[in-house]
Each structure stands twice: as structure tokens, then as C-alpha cells.
Design an enzyme around this catalytic site. Structure first.
Site, mmCIF file in Angstrom:
data_model
loop_
_atom_site.group_PDB
_atom_site.id
_atom_site.type_symbol
_atom_site.label_atom_id
_atom_site.label_comp_id
_atom_site.label_asym_id
_atom_site.label_seq_id
_atom_site.Cartn_x
_atom_site.Cartn_y
_atom_site.Cartn_z
ATOM 1 N N ASP A 7 -49.295 8.412 14.928
ATOM 2 C CA ASP A 7 -48.020 7.861 14.797
ATOM 3 C C ASP A 7 -48.058 6.669 13.630
ATOM 4 O OD1 ASP A 7 -45.142 7.502 15.132
ATOM 5 O OD2 ASP A 7 -45.646 5.848 16.274
ATOM 6 N N SER A 8 -47.015 6.519 13.049
ATOM 7 C CA SER A 8 -47.053 5.521 12.147
ATOM 8 C C SER A 8 -47.274 3.909 12.916
ATOM 9 C CB SER A 8 -45.812 5.235 11.586
ATOM 10 O OG SER A 8 -44.548 5.081 12.357
ATOM 11 N N TYR A 39 -42.424 3.983 8.711
ATOM 12 C CA TYR A 39 -42.380 4.942 7.747
ATOM 13 C C TYR A 39 -41.009 5.378 7.279
ATOM 14 C CZ TYR A 39 -47.447 6.608 8.248
ATOM 15 O OH TYR A 39 -48.746 6.598 8.174
ATOM 16 N N GLY A 40 -40.074 5.300 8.317
ATOM 17 C CA GLY A 40 -38.629 5.719 8.018
ATOM 18 C C GLY A 40 -37.780 5.160 6.800
ATOM 19 N N CYS A 70 -44.999 11.672 15.249
ATOM 20 C CA CYS A 70 -43.924 10.883 14.460
ATOM 21 C C CYS A 70 -42.933 11.773 13.871
ATOM 22 C CB CYS A 70 -44.924 10.371 13.630
ATOM 23 S SG CYS A 70 -43.719 9.356 12.181
ATOM 24 N N ASN A 71 -41.804 11.827 14.224
ATOM 25 C CA ASN A 71 -40.572 12.649 13.456
ATOM 26 C C ASN A 71 -40.450 12.545 12.125
ATOM 27 O OD1 ASN A 71 -39.108 13.867 15.981
ATOM 28 N ND2 ASN A 71 -39.679 11.949 16.739
ATOM 29 N N THR A 72 -40.939 11.188 11.726
ATOM 30 C CA THR A 72 -40.582 10.884 10.389
ATOM 31 C C THR A 72 -41.594 11.758 9.575
ATOM 32 O OG1 THR A 72 -39.739 8.786 10.814
ATOM 33 C CG2 THR A 72 -40.272 9.165 8.599
ATOM 34 N N GLU A 162 -42.045 -2.490 16.740
ATOM 35 C CA GLU A 162 -43.406 -3.042 16.264
ATOM 36 C C GLU A 162 -43.640 -4.548 16.293
ATOM 37 O OE1 GLU A 162 -46.145 -0.913 14.728
ATOM 38 O OE2 GLU A 162 -45.058 0.611 15.725
ATOM 39 N N CYS A 194 -37.164 9.919 17.621
ATOM 40 C CA CYS A 194 -38.271 9.321 16.963
ATOM 41 C C CYS A 194 -38.995 8.902 18.031
ATOM 42 C CB CYS A 194 -37.534 7.859 16.332
ATOM 43 S SG CYS A 194 -38.939 6.733 15.948
ATOM 44 N N THR A 195 -40.344 8.855 17.880
ATOM 45 C CA THR A 195 -41.097 8.614 19.328
ATOM 46 C C THR A 195 -41.188 7.199 19.652
ATOM 47 O OG1 THR A 195 -42.959 8.697 17.957
ATOM 48 C CG2 THR A 195 -42.720 10.609 18.923
ATOM 49 N N HIS A 196 -40.655 6.130 19.008
ATOM 50 C CA HIS A 196 -40.554 4.954 19.291
ATOM 51 C C HIS A 196 -39.360 4.668 20.453
ATOM 52 C CE1 HIS A 196 -43.078 3.740 15.972
ATOM 53 N NE2 HIS A 196 -43.197 2.499 16.452
HETATM 54 N N1 DGL Z 1 -42.199 6.902 15.750
HETATM 55 C C1 DGL Z 1 -41.949 7.428 14.314
HETATM 56 C C2 DGL Z 1 -40.736 8.494 14.318
HETATM 57 O O1 DGL Z 1 -41.035 9.364 15.410
HETATM 58 C C3 DGL Z 1 -41.333 6.334 13.641
HETATM 59 C C4 DGL Z 1 -41.481 6.330 12.076
HETATM 60 C C5 DGL Z 1 -41.369 4.956 11.381
HETATM 61 O O2 DGL Z 1 -42.420 4.288 11.374
HETATM 62 O O3 DGL Z 1 -40.394 4.707 10.977
HETATM 63 O O4 DGL Z 1 -40.372 8.824 13.449
#
Ligand code: DGL
Length: 270
Positions: A7-8, A39-40, A70-72, A162, A194-196
Site C-alpha cells: 500500500d502507499s 498516492y491519491g 491500494c485502490n489507487t 497517515e 480506499c484501504t485506509h
Molecule cells: N490506501 C490507498 C487506497 O486504497 C490510499 C491511496 C493514497 O495514498 O492516496 O487507495
């Protein structure tokens, strides 16, 4: 027989935790690119470069299969990776498909034509890059018809998580839910894309109201991975050790991870 989880930043830990519970015998190597999160707000090229670098590191750690938790990255880089980057004998999977299969009441490998499903009005909460990619709508259109999707780009939420600023994250989630409800007053389902966001699931549920079914990915991805490894046991790589790798400050990242997972997590420099 290690599996890599990327993940990011910290969000993929929600997936790691569910996978560790579902597959306790599988060593897991986690890579958090905390130095470059979020990353978004990055371009697709940038996300591709960062994601391939991280994936390479997980291959080096003895993982033949890497989950982009990470979905992004799944939305902006996965298809390009699968089409020309992933080396032979390795596999990279994303987190979208298990979620969409659950939403559309399908099992893995069901490639029948799109059909009507139970949900009609779906609220999608995701990062700006994921919303921009329209990857969710594209995957959904392969499987379902007649589903109205309203997407809300949740700027700032990943940064706040974060940073460990959960008060700010709470306020931002509530304002993004309000914004979504102005566009779609009565969603019947909400997707935390988003996994966050599972770290804020109670806030999403509270702001949306009890009648909205909230789909979050962690357990769906764990179940789908267990199923995949049963069909493809050879994809358990040669690695034997679990590890937590970060591009950020290992001490700070370990402290936040420990707070989120409520067990001691020790990150080392990637
Ligand atoms: N957990 C990432 C996701 O699922 C976060 C992406 C990010 O860093 O913006 O999209």
C-alpha cells in the site's frame, strides 16, 4: 511461501490484518510507501513508477504473488502492470474485483453477462485518483446493470490518517459524506474504496446512517486470496519470513501501525 502486500502507506494494514487472520500459516511481507503517500493526488505515471518499484522489492523478498492493497494503485497502475510489466512466474492482483463481486453477488470466475442486482444506488468513497480513473464503474459495468454510482473524492482523509490526526480524519469523513448525500440523498450501499477508510468505518457508518450497507475490502480480499491460493498453491513464493517494510521513518510508522492494529508492529527500512 510468502505473499506480498503493498500500500502507499498504512491503509493496506487493514487487508494484512484480515489476511493474517484468514491464512495464519502464510508469511506476509508488507510494504508501505509512507514516504510517498498519499498516492491519491499523484499522476497515473507517477503511481505506476512507485508501485512497480515497491512490487519489485516484494519480489526480491521472496514473494511471487503481490496484492496491491491500494485502490489507487489498483485503479491507476494494475492494468498497465499486468499488460506488460509483470515478469513470468509472478502475479500481481488488486483489491477491486473481490469487492465488486461481493456487491454484485457473484462468485470468482462467473463471467456471465451483466445483470440486475440487489443494490441500486451506490455511494463510492475513494481517493481523487481512483475516482478520476472510473475503474470502479468500469468493473461494475462488466457485472451489473441498472446501478447508479455517485463517487465522492475524499481529499485529505489519507493524509490525516497517515499523520495520525484522527480528529481531522473524522471531520473530513463527515464532510465528505455530507457532500455525497447532497448528490445522492438515499444510497442503499456505500463502498469504502480506499484501504485506509476501514480505519474510519464507524464514522462512515454513523454519518451515513444504519440503513446504508457499508462494504469494506479487508475481509473480502482475504477470502478471495484464500480461494486463489487454494486453486494456485504454487503462487506461494519461496520467502519464509514475515516482515514490515517502509520507505518512511520506521519508528513513526511502527508506532502508528501498532496503534491501528492494537498489536506491536515493527517496521524496518525498505
Ligand atoms: N490506501 C490507498 C487506497 O486504497 C490510499 C491511496 C493514497 O495514498 O492516496 O487507495
Amino acid at each position: 511461501m510468502a505473499v506480498g502486500i503493498f500500500d502507499s502507506g498504512l491503509g493496506g494494514l487493514t487487508v494484512l490484518d484480515a489476511v493474517a487472520k484468514r491464512l495464519p500459516e502464510v508469511p506476509l511481507v508488507y510494504y508501505g510507501d509512507n514516504a510517498h503517500a498519499p498516492y491519491g493526488v499523484r499522476t497515473a505515471d507517477d503511481i505506476f513508477d512507485l508501485t512497480t518499484r515497491a512490487t519489485e522489492r516484494l519480489f526480491d523478498a521472496g514473494c511471487d504473488l503481490v496484492i496491491l492493497a491500494c485502490n489507487t494503485a489498483s485503479a491507476a497502475a494494475l492494468r498497465r502492470m499486468q499488460e506488460g510489466w509483470v515478469p513470468q512466474g509472478k502475479r500481481v492482483l488488486g483489491v477491486f474485483v473481490p469487492l465488486i463481486e461481493a456487491l454484485t453477488e457473484r462468485h470468482w470466475g462467473d463471467n456471465s453477462p451483466p445483470r440486475e442486482v440487489g443494490v441500486k444506488h451506490v455511494a463510492l468513497f475513494a481517493t481523487p485518483a481512483t475516482v478520476r480513473s472510473r475503474a470502479f464503474q468500469r468493473e461494475l459495468a462488466f457485472r451489473a446493470i441498472g446501478v447508479d454510482v455517485e463517487a465522492q473524492a475524499c481529499g485529505g482523509v489519507v493524509d490525516a490518517i497517515e499523520e495520525g490526526d484522527m480528529i481531522l480524519a473524522d471531520a473530513l469523513v463527515r464532510s465528505h459524506v455530507d457532500a455525497l448525500k447532497r448528490k445522492m440523498p438515499n444510497p442503499d450501499a456505500a463502498v469504502l474504496g480506499c484501504t485506509h477508510y476501514p480505519l474510519m468505518e464507524e464514522v462512515f457508518q454513523d454519518a451515513l446512517g444504519p440503513e446504508v450497507k457499508v462494504f469494506s475490502q479487508a475481509s473480502l480480499v482475504a477470502e478471495s486470496l484464500a480461494d486463489y491460493l487454494e486453486r494456485r498453491p504454487e503462487m506461494r513464493g519461496p520467502g519464509t519470513e514475515s516482515a514490515f517494510l517502509t520507505t518512511g521513518n520506521p519508528k513513526n510508522v511502527s508506532n502508528r501501525a501498532t496503534q491501528f492494529l492494537r498489536r506491536r508492529i515493527e517496521f524496518v527500512a525498505a
